[in-house]
Structures are given as C-alpha cells and as structure tokens.
Design a protein around this motif. Sequence first.
Motif, PDB file in Angstrom:
ATOM      1  N   PRO A   1       0.841  -1.212   0.000  1.00 34.23           N
ATOM      2  CA  PRO A   1       0.000   0.000   0.000  1.00 34.23           C
ATOM      3  C   PRO A   1       0.870   1.255   0.000  1.00 34.23           C
ATOM      4  O   PRO A   1       1.898   1.293   0.677  1.00 34.23           O
ATOM      5  N   PRO A   2       0.500   2.281  -0.732  1.00 29.27           N
ATOM      6  CA  PRO A   2       1.305   3.511  -0.768  1.00 29.27           C
ATOM      7  C   PRO A   2       1.195   4.288   0.536  1.00 29.27           C
ATOM      8  O   PRO A   2       0.194   4.190   1.252  1.00 29.27           O
ATOM      9  N   LEU A   3       2.230   5.072   0.816  1.00 30.66           N
ATOM     10  CA  LEU A   3       2.200   5.965   1.973  1.00 30.66           C
ATOM     11  C   LEU A   3       1.328   7.187   1.687  1.00 30.66           C
ATOM     12  O   LEU A   3       0.724   7.755   2.597  1.00 30.66           O
ATOM     13  N   ALA A   4       1.282   7.586   0.414  1.00 30.77           N
ATOM     14  CA  ALA A   4       0.521   8.768   0.020  1.00 30.77           C
ATOM     15  C   ALA A   4       0.221   8.693  -1.464  1.00 30.77           C
ATOM     16  O   ALA A   4       0.826   7.908  -2.206  1.00 30.77           O
ATOM     17  N   SER A   5      -0.720   9.511  -1.902  1.00 25.11           N
ATOM     18  CA  SER A   5      -1.028   9.621  -3.326  1.00 25.11           C
ATOM     19  C   SER A   5      -1.417  11.061  -3.619  1.00 25.11           C
ATOM     20  O   SER A   5      -1.762  11.824  -2.700  1.00 25.11           O
ATOM     21  N   GLY A   6      -1.358  11.440  -4.890  1.00 27.49           N
ATOM     22  CA  GLY A   6      -1.701  12.813  -5.226  1.00 27.49           C
ATOM     23  C   GLY A   6      -1.749  13.047  -6.717  1.00 27.49           C
ATOM     24  O   GLY A   6      -1.415  12.173  -7.526  1.00 27.49           O
ATOM     25  N   LEU A   7      -2.175  14.264  -7.100  1.00 22.25           N
ATOM     26  CA  LEU A   7      -2.314  14.654  -8.499  1.00 22.25           C
ATOM     27  C   LEU A   7      -1.245  15.674  -8.882  1.00 22.25           C
ATOM     28  O   LEU A   7      -0.916  16.563  -8.084  1.00 22.25           O
TER      29      LEU A   7
ATOM     30  N   THR B   1       5.425  18.987  -9.728  1.00 18.63           N
ATOM     31  CA  THR B   1       4.887  19.172  -8.385  1.00 18.63           C
ATOM     32  C   THR B   1       3.594  18.392  -8.236  1.00 18.63           C
ATOM     33  O   THR B   1       2.698  18.504  -9.070  1.00 18.63           O
ATOM     34  N   VAL B   2       3.509  17.601  -7.173  1.00 24.45           N
ATOM     35  CA  VAL B   2       2.329  16.781  -6.912  1.00 24.45           C
ATOM     36  C   VAL B   2       1.651  17.258  -5.636  1.00 24.45           C
ATOM     37  O   VAL B   2       2.297  17.355  -4.581  1.00 24.45           O
ATOM     38  N   GLN B   3       0.363  17.571  -5.717  1.00 27.07           N
ATOM     39  CA  GLN B   3      -0.434  17.934  -4.549  1.00 27.07           C
ATOM     40  C   GLN B   3      -0.976  16.646  -3.939  1.00 27.07           C
ATOM     41  O   GLN B   3      -1.743  15.928  -4.572  1.00 27.07           O
ATOM     42  N   LEU B   4      -0.560  16.343  -2.719  1.00 26.48           N
ATOM     43  CA  LEU B   4      -0.949  15.094  -2.071  1.00 26.48           C
ATOM     44  C   LEU B   4      -2.394  15.174  -1.594  1.00 26.48           C
ATOM     45  O   LEU B   4      -2.792  16.131  -0.922  1.00 26.48           O
TER      46      LEU B   4
END
Length: 227
Positions: free
Chosen positions: A48-54, A64-67
């Motif tokens: 499982p990922p620690l975080a995800s974003g666009l 740059t990714v906004q989590l």
Amino acid sequence: GPLGHPPILAERVDANTALLKIGAASAVTVGSRYDFFGTVTSAVGGKPPLASGLVQDVQPDSATVQLTSAPATLPSILFALERSHAYGDLKLQIAIVGGTETQRAQLEAALAKLDYVKAVKQTAATYWLEVKDAEVQLSLADGSSLGYPAKLGTDLDDSLALQLARLAHAHALLALKNPKRTKSPITANIVLAKSEADSTVTSPAMRDGEARVALNQTYKVTLFNTE
C-alpha cells in the motif's frame, strides 16, 4: 499498469506536496495521479502507498504533486509510481468515417470510454477509424490500413483498444512541449537510416501500431522546434 515500471525518484517538499524528479521531457502531465512509497521494494512489491496525489505543475525535468492523502510524516526521499495518466491535449485524435449515422454514434460512444482518445473532425485527425460491414478498421492519412479489422460494438474490441493505447502512448512521448515556450512545441519523428555514412532516411515499417526496428538496424530520432 504500473507493475513492472521502474519507480520514480521523488522528494517530500512539505506535508501536502511532493516533487517528482522527472517532468515534461518524460511525458509527465498535469492531472496524472501518482502513488508514493518509502522504498523501491515497497513500490515494486505491491505494498500500500504511503501517500497519493495529483500532478499540479510540470517543468521540463520535475513535477509538483499535490498530495490528496498522506500521513502526518513522510520520508524526505520517496519513490513514485504513476497510477493514472491524464493525456489532456495529448489525446490521440481520431476521426470516424464510413458506416451509418447510428454506427458512427456507437463507435464515438465507445471511444469516449477511453481516456487517451478523442473523436475529432477529419481535418484535425491523426488517425482514422473506418466503419464497414459492422467492422472497424484503423487507417493512416494515406488510407493504408493499420492492424486488422475489429468488430463494432458498444465497447471497443480489446485488440483495437490496445492498439490505440500504444499509439496514444507513443504520441504522448513524442509530442514534447516546452512549458516556457507554449507556442513553440517540439515535434519528434523516428526515421530509419541506411547507414551512418548514408544520410538518406525512410519511415520504419509499422505493425500493430508500433514501429518495427530490426536488430542492428540504424535509426534516428529527429527533433524540430519552431524557434
């Protein structure tokens, strides 16, 4: 899908932002979704990922990714995998010709389910889908066929959808853009050369939507910028 793709080096900027170490030159696009992991092993092992974003902003060699989901603390060094790609204006431009009005509408509805294809007028198309006898044939600008006929249905035939996906991926990689020169796109083409000494070039043979380059065959990638 992301399995089998090498993880991308990234770094945490703050609690809500991460920075990918690749950018427009690697076909990163605004709106694409990335998952972030603490180690390479976790990224490639299906953890499982620690975080995800666009992706919010893209530079030539970073993004740059906004989590959208992240724990209170994240490692300073991260490894990312793309989960969904936002093609934006890099979508494959497809024109529908032939068949009846009902058949064309059915095919356009099927294409609308693919996020990497856009149905356009013939003058704006890069490829054409011709409807004939309840089948669909992909063709090039010169009218030559690409691949094999596929059945017309409410969804695209799997083989045709895969072919269009490969074409869209190749076009997205080749349609490089300079964010600092938005009106000066870089265009690229792959051509074959007879030899290092002979500068004469020809287009590569195509099969199933992909250029076929033989072992030890010399090829060149041409880049052109209007400035």
